[in-house]
Design an enzyme around this catalytic site. Structure first.
Site, PDB file in Angstrom:
ATOM      1  N   LYS A  13       0.533 -23.467  16.042  1.00 48.49           N
ATOM      2  CA  LYS A  13       0.608 -24.893  15.663  1.00 48.49           C
ATOM      3  C   LYS A  13       1.927 -25.513  16.125  1.00 48.49           C
ATOM      4  CE  LYS A  13       0.680 -24.287  11.202  1.00 48.49           C
ATOM      5  NZ  LYS A  13       0.773 -22.853  10.972  1.00 48.49           N
ATOM      6  N   ARG A  88      -0.490 -27.181   2.546  1.00 53.18           N
ATOM      7  CA  ARG A  88      -0.801 -25.746   2.483  1.00 53.18           C
ATOM      8  C   ARG A  88      -1.556 -25.392   1.211  1.00 53.18           C
ATOM      9  NH1 ARG A  88       3.759 -23.968   6.154  1.00 53.18           N
ATOM     10  NH2 ARG A  88       3.460 -21.760   6.523  1.00 53.18           N
ATOM     11  N   ARG A 127       7.490 -13.514  18.281  1.00 55.48           N
ATOM     12  CA  ARG A 127       8.065 -14.861  18.183  1.00 55.48           C
ATOM     13  C   ARG A 127       9.592 -14.818  18.043  1.00 55.48           C
ATOM     14  NH1 ARG A 127       5.004 -18.935  14.402  1.00 55.48           N
ATOM     15  NH2 ARG A 127       5.793 -17.710  12.675  1.00 55.48           N
ATOM     16  N   ARG A 163      12.940 -14.740  13.216  1.00 56.73           N
ATOM     17  CA  ARG A 163      12.992 -15.244  11.837  1.00 56.73           C
ATOM     18  C   ARG A 163      12.780 -14.093  10.860  1.00 56.73           C
ATOM     19  NH1 ARG A 163       8.760 -20.108  11.966  1.00 56.73           N
ATOM     20  NH2 ARG A 163       8.181 -19.095  10.032  1.00 56.73           N
ATOM     21  N   ARG A 174       2.440 -13.325   4.107  1.00 61.63           N
ATOM     22  CA  ARG A 174       2.162 -14.720   4.509  1.00 61.63           C
ATOM     23  C   ARG A 174       0.691 -14.895   4.884  1.00 61.63           C
ATOM     24  NH1 ARG A 174       6.141 -15.833   9.097  1.00 61.63           N
ATOM     25  NH2 ARG A 174       5.343 -17.944   9.055  1.00 61.63           N
TER      26      ARG A 174
END
Ligand code: AMP
Length: 295
Positions: A13, A88, A127, A163, A174
């Site tokens: 996203k 969310r 990532r 991260r 998550r």
């Protein structure tokens, strides 16, 4: 244009939102980025959010709504925005609908990024974010160019870091939180006719093209936002009720008139009670039984 991008962590996203910023000239509003900024600056909110984010859980709805209310009121968001990471939860989605209704600016579309589980894990583990320009890369699928031409002035290389919440144990939590709290929100938008799905596997340009295709398809349909639909429903109900009351009144009027004029009673009854007449007609149309020959 007011768009919401939805999808599991790692569905891409954020990366695609950055591409839409260039395409449409409207800001990306990433609630994750806003929280990370607070955390970096050591604000009260940042400190509170830090522990929650590190565990892969969600920050409370009231805090997130305050953030969104402030952000969409900024001058750069008046022409539209791309929401990335919000809503969310069901509560957040409903509050967003109300906020858009209050502002008179309905959402245009909600896009779901559809990615298989194996690909999600591969993406999240690869990532990396640049600490200088905040751009997101992926060492497997979208590595940064070298030397960097798109970083801050004076820097020829991106400074990449992973991260904390992209580490394996947190990622699993998550994904669980997404399935439990965010996925149910999809049916809310699907019921409102706003949801579009993009297959978000393939090259970045391919996914961007699919995204642009769904956003440009049938541009009038998304304007029927939840807020607008909710307004219209009662109007239809009122109109139907008026029609029914009108019909009942006219039947009563006809019956009354028939009572006053005895000669016309039969004809008026016929007009006032068409179902009865129909049954009579049916009966009349039945074949006459033949009389037995034995008599
Ligand atoms: P993201 O960068 O969108 O994956 O967000 C990183 C983290 O920030 C999430 O795992 C949550 O802890 C928190 N967060 C971001 N957006 C929200 C939201 N809308 N509601 C609650 N928590 C959020």
């Amino acid at each position: 244009m007011r768009i919401v991008l939805m999808g599991a962590p790692g569905s891409g996203k954020g990366t695609q939102a950055q591409r839409l910023v260039t395409q449409f000239g409207i800001p990306q509003i990433s609630t994750g980025d806003i929280l990370r900024k607070h955390r970096k600056e050591g604000t009260e909110l940042g400190k509170r959010a830090d522990a929650i984010m590190a565990r892969g859980l969600l920050v409370d709805d009231a805090t997130m709504l305050d953030i969104i209310r402030d952000r969409v009121a900024q001058p750069d968001a008046q022409r539209g925005f791309i929401l990335d990471g919000f809503p969310r939860t069901q509560t957040q989605a409903e509050a967003l609908t109300q906020l858009m209704k209050d502002l008179g600016t309905p959402l245009d579309a909600v896009v779901l990024f559809d990615v298989g589980d194996a690909e999600l894990v591969r993406r999240i583990s690869g990532r990396r974010t640049c600490s200088l320009c905040n751009k997101v890369f992926n060492i497997h699928t979208a590595p940064p160019g070298s030397p960097a031409t798109d970083c801050v002035p004076d820097s020829t290389e991106h400074q990449l870091f992973q991260r904390k919440d992209d580490e394996e144990a947190t990622v699993a939590e998550r994904l669980r939180v997404y399935a439990r709290q965010t996925q149910p929100v999809l049916s809310y938008y699907s019921d409102a006719g706003l949801l579009r799905t993009v297959r978000a596997e393939g090259t970045l340009p391919e996914i961007t093209q699919r995204l642009l295709d769904v956003l440009s398809a049938n541009p009038l349909k998304p304007a029927a936002s939840i807020a607008v639909q909710k307004k219209r429903k009662p109007k239809r109900r009122v109109a139907a009720k008026k029609k029914a009351v009108g019909a009942r009144k006219s039947v009563r009027r006809k019956a009354k008139a028939a009572k006053r004029r005895p000669v016309a009673r039969k004809a008026a009854k016929k007009r006032a009670a068409p179902r009865k007449v129909a049954r009579k007609t049916k009966r009349a149309a039945r074949p006459v039984r033949r009389k037995s020959k034995r008599r």
